[in-house]
Design a protein around this motif. Sequence first.
Motif: not given
Length: 111
Positions: A60-68
């Motif tokens: 998900x976009x939110x998961x990848x954003x949170x990781x970044x």
Amino acid sequence: TKQFWVYHERQEALLCGQHALNNLVQQNAFSAGSLADIAGQLDQMELNYMAANNEGGTSSKDYLKRIAEGSGNVDESGNFSIEVLRSALLSRFNLELPNIRQKGVGDKIEV
């Protein structure tokens, strides 16, 4: 006569959350390292929750954003999230840190 003393830590760097907790409990109970450990645990819990949701999981976009973005619970300067402070007080002293803006919480406070 009885003598009383007040424990007080002066703020160092941007560790105001750590010093506020120690001043509240009147002892050197929390270090930057112990709070950083809690922040890491909360980060992992949040990522696990996001990964398990039905909205794309780890793709998900939110998961990848949170990781970044890195940690949402501590920054490089030593600022800890309110959730870290709540968790630290609850786990070590069984004290709750309520949100005074939450409905009904302020009703219990007598000034």
